[in-house]
Design an enzyme around this catalytic site. Sequence first.
Site, short mmCIF file in Angstrom:
data_model
loop_
_atom_site.label_atom_id
_atom_site.label_comp_id
_atom_site.label_asym_id
_atom_site.label_seq_id
_atom_site.Cartn_x
_atom_site.Cartn_y
_atom_site.Cartn_z
N PHE A 112 32.48 24.53 44.21
CA PHE A 112 31.26 24.65 43.38
C PHE A 112 31.68 24.89 42.14
O PHE A 112 31.16 24.82 41.21
CB PHE A 112 30.60 25.76 43.76
N LYS A 113 33.11 25.33 41.80
CA LYS A 113 33.63 25.48 40.57
C LYS A 113 33.49 24.36 39.59
O LYS A 113 33.33 24.47 38.57
CB LYS A 113 35.18 26.13 40.64
N ASP A 114 33.58 23.26 40.21
CA ASP A 114 33.26 22.07 39.45
C ASP A 114 31.93 21.88 38.63
O ASP A 114 32.05 21.36 37.57
CB ASP A 114 33.30 20.38 40.46
N LEU A 117 33.09 23.92 35.67
CA LEU A 117 34.49 23.70 34.87
C LEU A 117 34.18 22.19 34.58
O LEU A 117 35.16 21.81 33.71
CB LEU A 117 35.43 24.11 35.85
#
Length: 496
Positions: A112-114, A117
Amino acid sequence: MEILYRSTRGPEEKALTASQAILQGLAPDGGLFVPVDLPQVELNFAKLINAPYQEVAYQILHAFLTDFTEQELRDCINKAYDKKFTTPAIAPLKKSEDGYFLELFHGPTLAFKDMALSILPYLMTTAAKKNHLDKEIVILTATSGDTGKAAMAGFADVPGTSIIVFYPKDGVSSIQKQQMVTQTGANTHVVGIDGNFDQAQTNVKKIFNDTLFRKQLAAKDFQFSSANSINIGRLVPQIAYYVFAYAQLLKKGAIKNGDKVNFSVPTGNFGNILAAYYAKAIGLPIGKLICASNKNNVLTDFFNSGVYDKNRPFYVTTSPSMDILVSSNLERLIFQLSGKNDQQTRIFMQLLNETGNYQVNDNMRRSLDDFYADYASELETTNEINRVFRENQYTIDPHTAVASAVARKYHEATGDKALTVVVSTASPFKFPNPVLQALSGKAAPVDGIPADETLASFINLPLPKPIEQLRSAPVLHKQIVEPNAMQEAIAEILGV
Ligand SMILES: *Cc1c(COP(=O)(O)O)cnc(C)c1O
């Protein structure tokens, strides 16, 4: 209405614009930037119900990042949420027997960091232009596995930036490590540390606050910024998928407009769930924010007792991105609960730093009611992966399983009949061995890509493209340092 950002540890008078706060990352006094006032957002679901992800993201970013123009924001959004996501929905919902999973893992690094980011580099370079910044932005990041890779994927070869990532050399999964050490891009640097994530994160914060070092860097035309979830430029884009999820539920007819929905969030640094808290604060009908932890259950204890105590053993679990004892973003919640009292927040954080614990007062405890907190043991996590697969023919990763198990505990404990959305933060292909172990009782002999191949044939799904690409990618980063040598490593990389 212009939204300004102030430090959780400093006076409102020193508030900055959104673009300045994004560039700085962390406030000079060590605090985190928070909106002085929350924006008024008109969540017009009659329209949002048919809006693509990009439009929902625009509505949220426009409300919070008020010194960016419409053109700038739409540009950032279109560059971020494009074909590098493997589904045009960007954040699709999957129905299960018990509710829904919100899949946030369709970006380039399968976690989920995408979601944040992929847009942060564009927000940051736009912010640099707006503020006539001529120094090179150096992104300094500590990672528990997913942030580092997602940040590098976002910043690789972005002109005017470079990025240095520190990861605990034995505290990330095999796939995570391989993703990091194979990162391309002349401006990307990856350093393993002989320590855990908390040490990496604490030292990054220290280095940030080292004024002398900052001056030395400035003399060489470098300026630090952060891609960690302490950066407000990461938090704000994360609010969007909660609104998007709600719109999708309306569209599917799963709820009526105004119905409350719970979100169960697998929590580490408290960034993802804090975005949900902000979503609720601007008017999204959210019931409970379910804060799900693994065996490192410092947050569970905090919500249930009002005492935050990091003096406890640190466990390496199968959900490494949640192996955290100091949840940085909790400071933003503490600030809010204290009635935006920067003095009090500063004292709590000093106590945390000096003694390892603090206790909030009864007034603040009462405001914790928005949250429900519990944790899942390693065995419960394994069992949950297995159960969800048997009942739904659907495979979840260990982080998602923690949230799913805790959501069940919540419904059992409270009898709440409202719909719960489990926030699904990683693809099972990112953690193949614990998933295989849970599904078949047997891990693959070699973790990493061989395990992924076994998993793919077991659940009869193709390997995701980012995993395919890892197969032939050469190792480009081999450096390992002691935690106390991080600053030296940075100086060497930058040549200062
Ligand atoms: C980072 C991460 C989390 C924890 O999110 P926070 O915002 O740090 O609370 C959970 N699951 C996965 C897969 C992650 O990468």
